[in-house]
Design a protein around this motif. Sequence first.
Motif, PDB file in Angstrom:
ATOM      1  N   SER B  28       0.838  -1.202   0.000  1.00 20.68           N
ATOM      2  CA  SER B  28       0.000   0.000   0.000  1.00 20.68           C
ATOM      3  C   SER B  28       0.871   1.249   0.000  1.00 20.68           C
ATOM      4  O   SER B  28       1.912   1.286   0.641  1.00 20.68           O
ATOM      5  CB  SER B  28      -0.903  -0.001   1.239  1.00 20.68           C
ATOM      6  N   ASP B  66      -4.227   2.678 -10.358  1.00 19.71           N
ATOM      7  CA  ASP B  66      -5.228   1.687  -9.980  1.00 19.71           C
ATOM      8  C   ASP B  66      -4.733   0.996  -8.715  1.00 19.71           C
ATOM      9  O   ASP B  66      -3.912   0.088  -8.780  1.00 19.71           O
ATOM     10  CB  ASP B  66      -5.432   0.683 -11.122  1.00 19.71           C
ATOM     11  N   THR B  67      -5.228   1.433  -7.572  1.00 19.39           N
ATOM     12  CA  THR B  67      -4.732   0.885  -6.307  1.00 19.39           C
ATOM     13  C   THR B  67      -5.190  -0.555  -6.096  1.00 19.39           C
ATOM     14  O   THR B  67      -4.531  -1.300  -5.376  1.00 19.39           O
ATOM     15  CB  THR B  67      -5.172   1.753  -5.124  1.00 19.39           C
ATOM     16  N   SER B  68      -6.300  -0.942  -6.724  1.00 20.62           N
ATOM     17  CA  SER B  68      -6.761  -2.326  -6.562  1.00 20.62           C
ATOM     18  C   SER B  68      -5.818  -3.290  -7.268  1.00 20.62           C
ATOM     19  O   SER B  68      -5.630  -4.429  -6.823  1.00 20.62           O
ATOM     20  CB  SER B  68      -8.176  -2.486  -7.097  1.00 20.62           C
ATOM     21  N   LYS B  69      -5.228  -2.834  -8.362  1.00 23.34           N
ATOM     22  CA  LYS B  69      -4.273  -3.656  -9.105  1.00 23.34           C
ATOM     23  C   LYS B  69      -2.833  -3.313  -8.741  1.00 23.34           C
ATOM     24  O   LYS B  69      -1.909  -3.936  -9.274  1.00 23.34           O
ATOM     25  CB  LYS B  69      -4.480  -3.484 -10.610  1.00 23.34           C
ATOM     26  N   LYS B  70      -2.666  -2.321  -7.882  1.00 27.83           N
ATOM     27  CA  LYS B  70      -1.326  -1.865  -7.505  1.00 27.83           C
ATOM     28  C   LYS B  70      -0.502  -1.567  -8.767  1.00 27.83           C
ATOM     29  O   LYS B  70       0.601  -2.100  -8.961  1.00 27.83           O
ATOM     30  CB  LYS B  70      -0.616  -2.879  -6.619  1.00 27.83           C
TER      31      LYS B  70
END
Lengths: 113, 113
Positions: B28, B66-70
């Motif tokens: 994160s 895209d934080t969900s896909k890092k």
Amino acid sequence: DAGVTQSPTHLIKTRGQHVTLRCSPISGHKSVSWYQQVLGQGPQFIFQYYEKEERGRGNFPDRFSARQFPNYSSELNVNALLLGDSALYLCASSLRDTNTEAFFGQGTRLTVV
Amino acid sequence: SQQGEEDPQALSIQEGENATMNCSYKTSINNLQWYRQNSGRGLVHLILIRSNEREKHSGRLRVTLDTSKKSSSLLITASRAADTASYFCATVIMDTGRRALTFGSGTRLQVQP
């Protein structure tokens, strides 16, 4: 306004020697960080100083040390140089911490022979 | 260790074409930044995108996150020969007290005139 200045620009040292690299941050910037960049790779974090206190240290041996002076300039010292220490050493300054953009100097190219 | 990894490692395009480079990271983040480096010199900050932002523009640059896909991408539109450089993504990790930039290995972009 002067940017981040580093000295010297190039340096050749012999294995086992000691080296001191210097960095002057942008006026008003209180955070200075040091990075090592080996050819073909991205910069690797060595140290961060903020308001003259060490705020972070990367995965480097104790041969590497640094300090920040009251005028916020900084020195990076490396003892007992190894051939593998040959790299571009970059200094970066920022106003506060690295949530803001970092301004890099042109680096010191260290060659250990 | 590298937090971010850029893809592709090298990219060669013609002037006027668009260049897209991607960055993936592992943990994160607080924010992600893109930097440019010409011929092993100092890095120049291009753009910063925070973890709660999805897209950001600056001139011919467009960055997505895209934080969900890092993952993040950097798009340079209407490229010029002067855009020839190495491009690095860098992250500021949330879960450590250390406030340092962690760089990927970079994408070397060559723009042919």
